[in-house]
Design an enzyme around this catalytic site. Structure first.
Site, PDB file in Angstrom:
ATOM      1  N   TRP A 101       0.819  -1.220   0.000  1.00 13.32           N
ATOM      2  CA  TRP A 101       0.000   0.000   0.000  1.00 13.32           C
ATOM      3  C   TRP A 101       0.841   1.253   0.000  1.00 13.32           C
ATOM      4  O   TRP A 101       0.528   2.223  -0.707  1.00 13.32           O
ATOM      5  CB  TRP A 101      -1.011  -0.012   1.153  1.00 13.32           C
ATOM      6  N   ASP A 171      -1.943   6.658   6.088  1.00 13.20           N
ATOM      7  CA  ASP A 171      -3.000   5.809   5.538  1.00 13.20           C
ATOM      8  C   ASP A 171      -3.360   4.774   6.605  1.00 13.20           C
ATOM      9  O   ASP A 171      -2.709   3.751   6.733  1.00 13.20           O
ATOM     10  CB  ASP A 171      -2.499   5.127   4.263  1.00 13.20           C
ATOM     11  N   LYS A 195     -12.608  -1.745   6.355  1.00 16.74           N
ATOM     12  CA  LYS A 195     -11.926  -2.619   7.302  1.00 16.74           C
ATOM     13  C   LYS A 195     -12.474  -2.421   8.718  1.00 16.74           C
ATOM     14  O   LYS A 195     -12.991  -3.354   9.306  1.00 16.74           O
ATOM     15  CB  LYS A 195     -10.414  -2.377   7.269  1.00 16.74           C
TER      16      LYS A 195
END
Ligand SMILES: *Cc1c(COP(=O)(O)O)cnc(C)c1O
Length: 359
Positions: A101, A171, A195
Site C-alpha cells: 500500500w 494511511d 476494514k
C-alpha cells in the site's frame, strides 16, 4: 448460519449493527422509508451525519482544529488527493515504503511531486518497519507519508514517526479505531471504511485546519479538502448508507467501552494467535516480532501444498476467507474490531486440530 469471516476487506461487521440495520431497513425512525431513500439534505439525514462525526470525534479524541470529512473514491483516491491538496508543483515529499500500500501511494505521488523514499524495507521483503532514528525527514519535504499498518504484509508500526514541523500523513485504512491514538501528531489521517469503519464506498479524512486551502488549481472539488470542509462533505450526494452504518458502528464502539477497551481486546486477540503460531513449531509468522500487526496476521505452513486444504477445511468448520493475498500466498487472518475473541479462539482450535491431522 453466520461464519467467522477473516476477510481483509470488505470485512466482517459487528452483528448487533447488522441486526439494527435490518430492523430499521424498511421503516427508519418511523419515516416509512429506509435511510437510503431519504434526501441527504433532509434534517433527519444531516442529523445522522452530524451524530456520526460527534461520536467519531469522541472516540478518537479529535482536537477542535481538525476537520472530519466523509468522502468517496476510497483510500486509493486519497493517494491522489494528498499531493493535490498539500503541495505546489515542483514540491518534494517523503514516503516510507513498507509494503504494497505504501508503494501504491508513493507511485501515485510521483505523478505530481518529487518523491524521496526516506525508508525502504525491501531488503527484509517487507517484514519489518524502519527503526525510529534510522531515517530522516528531507529538509524540503512538504509532508511525510506512511502506512501505519500494511494490510497485505501484516506489518504494523509500533511507534508514530516524529517529523517535527513537517506534516505527517497516515494511511490508516486497516488500523484506525483499533486502539487509542494521539490525533494531534498527524497532519492528515485517511482510511477507507471497509476494514474498521463500515461498508465500502466511504473514505474518512481527518485533516488539520492549517493544511486546508493549499490545493492545486486543478484539484477535483470532490477531493479538495477545503471545499469539502466548507460543504460539510455534501458538495454532492454522499454515500448515505455508508455514513449511517459507520455511525451505528461508532455507537457500538462506545457501548463496547471505547478505544481503550477495544485496544485491549485487540491486543489479546492478536497475542493469542501469534503465541500459538510461535509455539506450534508448525505454523510460521513471516513478520518481525516488533512489527506484527494486530489486525492482519499472515502465516505459513512448512508444506505450502497443504495451504489449499487448510483454507477449504477451515471454511467447512465455519472459518471463512483465510487465504493470503493473491500476491503473497500463504494464509492471512484479518481480525479487525468486529472479530470477536471467540472467532480467534475457534481459529486457534482449528489450527491445532489441523496440525494434529496433517503435521
Ligand atoms: C484496503 C487498503 C487500501 C485501499 O483501499 P480502497 O478503499 O480499496 O481504495 C489502501 N491502503 C490500505 C492500507 C488498505 O488496507
Amino acid at each position: 448460519m453466520r461464519v467467522f469471516n477473516f476477510a481483509a476487506g470488505p470485512a466482517t461487521l459487528p452483528l448487533p449493527v447488522l441486526e439494527q440495520a435490518r430492523a430499521e431497513m424498511t421503516d427508519w425512525q418511523g419515516s416509512g422509508m429506509s435511510v437510503m431513500e431519504i434526501s441527504h439534505r433532509s434534517a433527519a439525514f444531516v442529523a445522522v451525519a452530524e451524530q456520526a462525526e460527534r461520536d467519531l470525534r469522541e472516540l478518537l479524541g479529535i482536537p477542535q482544529n481538525y476537520k472530519v470529512l466523509f468522502l468517496q473514491g476510497g483510500a486509493t483516491g486519497q493517494f491522489t488527493a494528498i499531493p493535490l491538496n498539500l503541495t505546489a508543483p515542483g514540491a518534494t515529499v517523503d514516503y516510507l515504503n513498507t509494503g504494497v500500500w505504501s508503494k501504491k501511494a508513493l507511485t501515485e505521488a510521483k505523478r505530481y511531486c518529487t518523491v524521496e523514499v526516506v525508508a525502504d524495507e525491501a531488503a527484509s521483503h517487507y517484514t519489518t518497519v524502519p527503526a525510529p532514528g534510522s531515517w530522516q525527514v528531507s529538509a524540503e519535504a512538504a509532508y511525510v507519508h506512511y502506512t501505519p499498518n500494511e494490510t497485505i504484509g501484516g506489518v504494523e508500526f509500533d511507534y508514530v514517526p516524529d517529523t517535527g514541523t513537517v506534516p505527517l500523513v497516515a494511511d490508516m485504512s486497516s488500523t484506525i479505531l483499533s486502539r487509542p491514538i494521539d490525533v494531534s501528531r498527524f497532519g492528515v489521517i485517511y482510511a477507507g471504511a471497509q476494514k474498521n469503519i463500515g461498508p465500502s464506498g466511504l473514505v474518512l479524512v481527518i485533516v488539520r485546519e492549517d493544511l486546508l486551502g493549499r490545493s492545486r488549481a486543478n484539484t477535483p472539488p470532490i477531493w479538495d479538502y477545503a471545499v469539502m470542509a466548507q460543504e460539510g462533505s455534501m458538495l454532492n450526494t454522499p454515500p448515505t448508507f455508508g455514513i449511517y452504518i459507520a455511525g451505528l458502528i461508532f455507537q457500538w464502539l462506545k457501548r463496547e467501552g471505547g478505544l481503550a477497551a477495544i485496544g485491549e481486546r485487540n491486543h489479546r486477540k492478536a497475542s493469542l494467535l501469534y503465541d500459538y503460531i510461535d509455539a506450534s513449531g508448525y505454523y510460521k509468522s513471516p513478520v518481525s516480532r516488533n512489527a506484527r500487526s494486530w489486525m492482519n496476521v499472515p502465516f505459513n505452513i512448512a508444506d505450502p501444498s497443504l495451504e489449499k486444504t487448510f483454507c477449504s477445511e477451515a471454511l467447512a468448520a465455519g472459518l471463512a476467507n483465510l487465504e493470503g493475498h493473491r500476491s503473497v500466498g500463504g494464509m492471512r487472518a484479518s481480525i479487525y474490531n468486529a472479530m470477536p475473541l471467540q472467532g480467534v479462539e475457534a481459529l486457534v482450535a482449528f489450527m491445532r486440530d489441523f496440525q494434529q491431522r496433517h503435521g
